[in-house]
Design an enzyme around this catalytic site. Structure first.
Site, PDB file in Angstrom:
ATOM      1  N   SER A   1       1.024  -1.172  -0.021  1.00 10.51           N
ATOM      2  CA  SER A   1       0.053   0.040   0.018  1.00 10.51           C
ATOM      3  C   SER A   1       0.980   1.260   0.170  1.00 10.51           C
ATOM      4  CB  SER A   1      -0.962  -0.114   1.103  1.00 10.51           C
ATOM      5  OG  SER A   1      -1.976   0.857   0.895  1.00 10.51           O
ATOM      6  N   MET A   2       0.843   2.078   0.955  1.00 13.21           N
ATOM      7  CA  MET A   2       1.698   3.428   1.150  1.00 13.21           C
ATOM      8  C   MET A   2       3.359   2.792   0.936  1.00 13.21           C
ATOM      9  SD  MET A   2       2.635   5.881   4.218  1.00 13.21           S
ATOM     10  CE  MET A   2       3.571   4.757   5.033  1.00 13.21           C
TER      11      MET A   2
END
Length: 263
Positions: free
Chosen positions: A105-106
């Site tokens: 994700s991030m």
């Protein structure tokens, strides 16, 4: 924000401020830097350290400011500044052994920019990037930005990522962690990607078949970020599929890195 490099590490050792749970090996075949999702910390990869050690892979779970043992430190507000700090902290070690980077994700967004920054600094590039649960920059989220939404709307958007989150059910936890999640979302959503030549390393793109936040249909966009090929692997589960699919993910990492780091 200070540069955050912290105490000096040995020339090939994990930077003590920026890593947690790492177990340095005498002669690792390869190192795997693991970057966490928004609001997450190095503990997400703690179990990977012993699981991959027998394969000669030294796992370095990366610890970012504002979480776990760095909870009281201010979070970075600018992705480029964070990546510059990471490159400074890890740069000496990147010269001492081959490495790969895993980000969820991030963390995947940070991994891509870290590979670019390494190239700009003349550092060795990664053998492979594992980009998990993340949109490529050329497939932006039509519902962004989220970071500056009113709290009720922000909470509802977070449920798309993890509808069973204990943090979202507990008002006390929300009070502590929502500002930190906002900061991480802002870090990514306010970043403006600069056009870069394709990377020379292959990409392994992982996604959850039931991910409502990052649909599998966007993953083909990653192909334009490498000249060495991008594979897409879809696993059962929602956005946070790494837990349920742990064995499958570790097997994929072993398979893809089997020949990496061998002269």
């Amino acid at each position: 924000m200070a540069d955050g490099t912290g105490p000096a590490a040995g020339p090939g050792g994990p930077p003590p401020l920026w890593t947690a749970y790492a177990r340095p090996m005498a002669a690792p075949r390869l190192r795997l830097l693991c970057l966490p999702h928004a609001g997450g910390g190095a503990a997400a990869y703690r179990g990977w350290v012993p699981a991959l050690a027998h394969d000669g892979i030294e796992v370095w779970p990366v610890q970012l400011p504002g979480r776990e043992n760095r909870f009281d430190e201010p979070q970075y507000e600018d992705l480029s500044a964070l990546v510059a700090a990471l490159a400074t902290a890890f740069g000496p070690a990147l010269r001492t052994a081959p490495y790969a980077v895993f980000g969820h994700s991030m963390g995947a967004a940070v991994a891509l920019e870290l590979a670019y920054e390494a190239r700009r600094r003349g550092l060795p590039g990664p053998e492979r990037l594992f980009l998990s649960g993340c949109r490529p920059p050329n497939r932006p989220d039509p519902e962004s930005p989220r970071w500056n939404l009113p709290t009720p709307l922000f909470v509802e958007r977070l449920r798309v990522y993890d509808e069973d989150s204990e943090m979202l059910r507990d008002p006390a936890l929300r009070e502590v962690f929502l500002p930190r999640l906002r900061a991480d979302f802002a870090l990514v959503e306010r970043h403006r990607y600069r056009p870069e030549p394709p990377l020379a390393c292959p990409l392994s793109v992982l996604g959850g078949l039931d991910d409502r936040a990052v649909p599998p249909s966007v993953f083909d966009g990653w192909a334009s970020y490498t000249s060495a090929g991008a594979e897409i692997r879809l696993l059962g589960g929602p956005h946070f599929f790494l837990g349920p699919a742990r064995d499958h993910v570790l097997r994929l990492i072993r398979d893809r890195l089997a020949g990496a780091g061998v002269p």
